[in-house]
Design a protein around this motif. Structure first.
Motif, PDB file in Angstrom:
ATOM      1  N   CYS A  59      42.168  34.545  37.429  1.00 30.10           N
ATOM      2  CA  CYS A  59      41.422  33.476  38.105  1.00 30.10           C
ATOM      3  C   CYS A  59      41.180  33.780  39.589  1.00 30.10           C
ATOM      4  O   CYS A  59      40.868  32.888  40.374  1.00 30.10           O
ATOM      5  N   LEU A  60      41.329  35.042  39.994  1.00 30.49           N
ATOM      6  CA  LEU A  60      41.003  35.397  41.387  1.00 30.49           C
ATOM      7  C   LEU A  60      39.544  35.054  41.673  1.00 30.49           C
ATOM      8  O   LEU A  60      38.694  35.189  40.793  1.00 30.49           O
ATOM      9  N   ARG A  61      39.260  34.653  42.916  1.00 28.51           N
ATOM     10  CA  ARG A  61      37.856  34.466  43.310  1.00 28.51           C
ATOM     11  C   ARG A  61      37.234  35.838  43.561  1.00 28.51           C
ATOM     12  O   ARG A  61      37.226  36.341  44.685  1.00 28.51           O
ATOM     13  N   ARG A  62      36.716  36.461  42.504  1.00 26.37           N
ATOM     14  CA  ARG A  62      36.175  37.822  42.619  1.00 26.37           C
ATOM     15  C   ARG A  62      35.058  37.905  43.647  1.00 26.37           C
ATOM     16  O   ARG A  62      34.850  38.942  44.273  1.00 26.37           O
ATOM     17  N   ASP A  63      34.276  36.796  43.772  1.00 24.31           N
ATOM     18  CA  ASP A  63      33.135  36.832  44.687  1.00 24.31           C
ATOM     19  C   ASP A  63      33.567  36.989  46.135  1.00 24.31           C
ATOM     20  O   ASP A  63      32.756  37.306  46.990  1.00 24.31           O
ATOM     21  N   ARG A  64      34.853  36.775  46.406  1.00 23.77           N
ATOM     22  CA  ARG A  64      35.319  36.906  47.789  1.00 23.77           C
ATOM     23  C   ARG A  64      36.032  38.241  48.034  1.00 23.77           C
ATOM     24  O   ARG A  64      36.630  38.448  49.082  1.00 23.77           O
ATOM     25  N   ILE A  65      36.041  39.116  47.023  1.00 26.20           N
ATOM     26  CA  ILE A  65      36.665  40.437  47.216  1.00 26.20           C
ATOM     27  C   ILE A  65      35.559  41.479  47.338  1.00 26.20           C
ATOM     28  O   ILE A  65      34.699  41.572  46.463  1.00 26.20           O
ATOM     29  N   GLU A  66      35.608  42.244  48.411  1.00 25.35           N
ATOM     30  CA  GLU A  66      34.602  43.289  48.579  1.00 25.35           C
ATOM     31  C   GLU A  66      35.156  44.643  48.159  1.00 25.35           C
ATOM     32  O   GLU A  66      36.332  44.924  48.380  1.00 25.35           O
ATOM     33  N   ASP A  67      34.282  45.425  47.581  1.00 25.79           N
ATOM     34  CA  ASP A  67      34.586  46.823  47.264  1.00 25.79           C
ATOM     35  C   ASP A  67      35.860  46.963  46.421  1.00 25.79           C
ATOM     36  O   ASP A  67      36.736  47.774  46.741  1.00 25.79           O
ATOM     37  N   LEU A  68      35.969  46.188  45.363  1.00 25.00           N
ATOM     38  CA  LEU A  68      37.154  46.294  44.501  1.00 25.00           C
ATOM     39  C   LEU A  68      37.072  47.591  43.695  1.00 25.00           C
ATOM     40  O   LEU A  68      36.079  47.842  43.015  1.00 25.00           O
ATOM     41  N   HIS A  69      38.112  48.395  43.811  1.00 23.63           N
ATOM     42  CA  HIS A  69      38.092  49.679  43.102  1.00 23.63           C
ATOM     43  C   HIS A  69      39.501  50.073  42.684  1.00 23.63           C
ATOM     44  O   HIS A  69      40.481  49.571  43.228  1.00 23.63           O
ATOM     45  N   GLY A  70      39.580  50.983  41.697  1.00 19.65           N
ATOM     46  CA  GLY A  70      40.885  51.460  41.247  1.00 19.65           C
ATOM     47  C   GLY A  70      41.559  52.237  42.366  1.00 19.65           C
ATOM     48  O   GLY A  70      40.907  52.972  43.109  1.00 19.65           O
ATOM     49  N   PHE A  71      42.879  52.077  42.509  1.00 18.99           N
ATOM     50  CA  PHE A  71      43.589  52.793  43.573  1.00 18.99           C
ATOM     51  C   PHE A  71      44.682  53.694  43.000  1.00 18.99           C
ATOM     52  O   PHE A  71      44.847  54.826  43.421  1.00 18.99           O
ATOM     53  N   ALA A  72      45.454  53.143  42.039  1.00 20.98           N
ATOM     54  CA  ALA A  72      46.503  53.963  41.419  1.00 20.98           C
ATOM     55  C   ALA A  72      46.583  53.574  39.947  1.00 20.98           C
ATOM     56  O   ALA A  72      46.642  52.397  39.620  1.00 20.98           O
TER      57      ALA A  72
END
Ligand code: ADP
Length: 488
Positions: A46-59
């Motif tokens: 239920c995270l507000r995805r629209d407020r996260i920029e540049d979400l990407h895999g890290f590990a």
């Protein structure tokens, strides 16, 4: 300084209440001062995805020990209002963070024990060595325990842990299986000076673990720090807090001035500030029009709150009748979940229905909250207890004079116009001590009289509040000094 903040919430992507605002506001201010800051959160569905920029895999493929097995877990990275955030995303049948909610699940202690273990595993495996790990509330209370008991020996020897207590009502009490699930030796830890609960000897108290194991413990106001040490506000943890009192500090939270600033607020009719107070009068007019109140020469007394026992529901109800009787208009915005409390206020609503001087709105409405702060003259905050409290500080910023009970953060931010030893330029409101209707009337009555009889003095109180600095600047500086004092 390299600071890793670990919490269950961070506004606006994962927010239930004040904890989310605090993590967000503090991390931004620490970063703005040139520190290397990151936040680690669960990857809730239920995270507000629209407020996260540049979400990407890290590990990928982190194997987190849990109940003697290893649960596979990915870490994703993204930016929230410019703050670097890592999201812990486990892949298992438990579906820990795919529940549509942040809290309120029967296995919350297990979910957050897993999260705590995953955080340390992530730091270890990616070679991160922050100077400070800053944890919040019971959800992340196992972080300092795991760090000391397990991860220091594995190589995570550098970080020092600071833990912040936002509200002692929630302590994370569970069966000791939670310790075993996270790979801890429950027999060793279930002692009265470690994690055994103060009330139930069979249960583990996670928050107690954070107090015992952290290098430093803070809470969200100096007065609340004193109250939890010396009164029943310690909620059973007084003895543990007393034993560790040398490492307890109180640091008040700030308000987010991007969201709460009458000079830039897009929700209000006209912007205003200490140099343009007439703008406030037009917001008062707009508020009255929106809520169907008469435009007459009366002060608007307001309440903006969650209607819960903590907030002093009996006195809030009394304040409505008292303010109306003393020639005020009353506006209440209250989010309510308890049916009994709801009935209490529905009853008032029925009695005042159609009144041109009173409006009650039962619910949560951010825009209306902004408009109430912009239009009101007096805010009533009669809390039973209040670790920090934000509404009194927001009110002041908007030229509203607070009437508050002298507890917790209210006592640290509201300075009584008549009975304070502060300089005249610093007094900004009215306080009362006793949780009684007489107590409330003594302070609210003084505020109302001043509005009617000494408008110039009332105006000066508004200005004093508007000029007060309740931003994150001061608190962030205090946290930095605390971090500096414990850093390796
Ligand atoms: P708590 O976190 O205990 O609810 P605080 O005073 O610390 O109390 O913070 C309350 C925050 O929530 C403030 O920003 C306030 O404006 C907002 N708020 C509280 N109740 C409501 C409501 N009914 N509608 C809109 N906003 C609300």
């Amino acid at each position: 300084m390299y600071i890793t903040i670990v919490g269950a919430e961070c506004a606006p992507v994962a927010k239930v209440g004040g904890l989310g605002d605090a993590v967000h506001g503090l991390s931004r201010e620490l970063a703005a001062r040139g520190n290397d800051v990151e936040v680690i959160l669960p990857k809730y569905d239920c995270l507000r995805r629209d407020r996260i920029e540049d979400l990407h895999g890290f590990a990928d493929g982190l194997a987190v020990p849990f109940y003697g097995q290893r649960l596979s877990c990915d870490i994703e990275c993204g930016y929230v209002d410019g703050i670097r955030c890592f999201f812990v995303n486990p892949h298992s049948d438990h579906e820990f963070f795919n529940r549509g909610v942040i809290y309120g699940e029967a296995d919350d202690p297990g979910r957050f024990a897993f999260f705590s273990r995953a955080v340390l595993e992530f730091l270890l495996k990616t070679g991160k060595q922050p100077d400070i790990i800053h944890c919040h509330d019971w959800h992340t209370a196992l972080v300092p325990v795991l760090q000391w008991e397990i991860y220091e020996a594995l190589g995570l020897a550098h970080p020092r842990v600071c833990h912040t207590l936002h509200n002692l009502v929630h302590q994370g009490v569970a069966g000791d299986y939670v310790l075993r699930s996270a790979g801890l030796d429950s027999a060793r830890l279930m002692t009265s000076d470690r994690l055994r609960d103060w009330a139930n000897p069979q249960a583990v108290n996670l928050l107690k673990g954070a107090i015992v194991y952290s290098s430093l413990v803070t809470t969200v106001s100096p007065r609340y720090a004193w109250e939890i040490l010396n009164t029943d506000q310690g909620m059973g943890l007084q003895e543990t807090l007393q034993a560790h009192r040398h490492k307890l500090r109180g640091v008040i939270n700030g308000i987010d001035e991007d969201a709460w600033n009458p000079q830039t607020d897009s929700h209000i009719t006209e912007s205003f500030g200490p140099d343009s107070l007439p703008g406030k009068a037009r917001n008062k007019q707009a508020l009255r029009r929106r809520l169907g109140l008469d435009e007459v020469l009366k002060p608007v007394v307001a309440v903006v709150t969650r209607l819960e026992r903590q907030k002093g529901v009996e006195l809030l109800r009394h304040a409505i009748y008292f303010a109306l009787e003393k020639g005020c208009q009353m506006v209440l915005l209250g989010a309510v979940s308890d049916p009994e409390i709801e009935e209490l206020f529905l009853d008032v609503k029925r009695q005042t229905d159609g009144s041109a001087d009173c409006h009650l709105e039962l619910g949560y409405d951010d825009e209306l909250a902004h408009q109430i702060f912009a239009g009101a003259d007096i805010l009533v905050v009669p809390s039973v207890y209040e670790p920090c409290g934000l509404t009194q500080m927001i009110a002041m910023k908007y030229g509203v004079v607070p009437v508050a009970r002298r507890v917790g953060g209210l006592a640290d931010t509201v300075f009584d116009a008549n009975y304070s030893d502060k300089a005249f330029e610093e007094v900004n409101g009215f306080l009362f001590d006793d949780y009684t209707s007489e107590g409330l009337e003594s302070a609210l009555g003084r505020a109302i009289r001043l509005w009617y009889e000494y408008p110039e003095y009332f105006r000066q109180l508004r200005l004093n509040g508007m000029y007060a600095d309740n931003s994150w600047a001061g608190p962030a500086q205090q946290y930095l000094e605390i971090f500096e004092s414990i850093k390796a």
